[in-house]
Design a protein around this motif. Structure first.
Motif, PDB file in Angstrom:
ATOM      1  N   THR A 139       0.833  -1.199   0.000  1.00  0.00           N
ATOM      2  CA  THR A 139       0.000   0.000   0.000  1.00  0.00           C
ATOM      3  C   THR A 139       0.871   1.254   0.000  1.00  0.00           C
ATOM      4  O   THR A 139       0.591   2.219  -0.728  1.00  0.00           O
ATOM      5  CB  THR A 139      -0.944  -0.003   1.230  1.00  0.00           C
ATOM      6  OG1 THR A 139      -1.675  -1.214   1.251  1.00  0.00           O
ATOM      7  CG2 THR A 139      -1.883   1.183   1.209  1.00  0.00           C
ATOM      8  N   LYS A 168       1.177   4.084  -2.993  1.00  0.00           N
ATOM      9  CA  LYS A 168       0.995   5.524  -2.770  1.00  0.00           C
ATOM     10  C   LYS A 168       2.182   6.296  -3.344  1.00  0.00           C
ATOM     11  O   LYS A 168       1.988   7.339  -3.981  1.00  0.00           O
ATOM     12  CB  LYS A 168       0.835   5.809  -1.281  1.00  0.00           C
ATOM     13  CG  LYS A 168       0.625   7.273  -0.977  1.00  0.00           C
ATOM     14  CD  LYS A 168       0.177   7.455   0.428  1.00  0.00           C
ATOM     15  CE  LYS A 168      -0.004   8.869   0.875  1.00  0.00           C
ATOM     16  NZ  LYS A 168       0.068   9.937  -0.017  1.00  0.00           N
ATOM     17  N   ASP A 170       1.768   6.343  -7.077  1.00  0.00           N
ATOM     18  CA  ASP A 170       0.704   7.262  -7.489  1.00  0.00           C
ATOM     19  C   ASP A 170       1.127   8.719  -7.340  1.00  0.00           C
ATOM     20  O   ASP A 170       0.696   9.569  -8.112  1.00  0.00           O
ATOM     21  CB  ASP A 170      -0.566   7.012  -6.662  1.00  0.00           C
ATOM     22  CG  ASP A 170      -1.173   5.638  -6.953  1.00  0.00           C
ATOM     23  OD1 ASP A 170      -0.833   5.049  -8.011  1.00  0.00           O
ATOM     24  OD2 ASP A 170      -1.958   5.160  -6.114  1.00  0.00           O
ATOM     25  N   ASP A 171       1.987   9.010  -6.358  1.00  0.00           N
ATOM     26  CA  ASP A 171       2.465  10.383  -6.168  1.00  0.00           C
ATOM     27  C   ASP A 171       3.574  10.733  -7.155  1.00  0.00           C
ATOM     28  O   ASP A 171       4.013  11.878  -7.217  1.00  0.00           O
ATOM     29  CB  ASP A 171       2.985  10.580  -4.742  1.00  0.00           C
ATOM     30  CG  ASP A 171       1.874  10.530  -3.697  1.00  0.00           C
ATOM     31  OD1 ASP A 171       0.699  10.700  -4.075  1.00  0.00           O
ATOM     32  OD2 ASP A 171       2.195  10.325  -2.500  1.00  0.00           O
TER      33      ASP A 171
END
Length: 98
Positions: free
Chosen positions: A73, A77, A80-81
């Motif tokens: 997870t 993240k 995705d950033d």
């Protein structure tokens, strides 16, 4: 008065001669003792016992197993950033799942 001076002079000569002879004898004995190897072993303090070995450093406790879901997870993240590329994410994902 001359008798008194004669007595003092004689005492000074005797005392000076005795001091001179005593010093010469002391020097001669010191030279003999330093030149002569000692026949008796000199009393020496025994060497100190060796220091006990240091106790081993306590090892760090093993790290608790990381939760793979939480790790994935966190990596998702970061991906995705835009911090991780898709290739970096896939490589880390393989390490975690292996």
């Amino acid at each position: 008065m001359p008798r008194l001076l004669r007595g003092v002079a004689r005492t000074a000569v005797v005392a000076g001669t005795a001091t001179s002879v005593s010093n010469r004898v002391s020097r001669r004995q010191a030279n003999r003792w330093s030149a002569q190897p000692s026949e008796q072993p000199q009393a020496q303090a025994p060497p100190p016992p060796p220091a006990p070995p240091a106790p081993p450093a306590p090892s760090a406790p093993p790290a608790p197993p990381a939760d793979p879901v939480a790790q994935l997870t966190g990596l998702a993240k970061l991906r995705d950033d835009g911090i991780l590329t898709e290739e970096e994410f896939a490589a880390e994902k393989r390490k975690i799942l292996a």
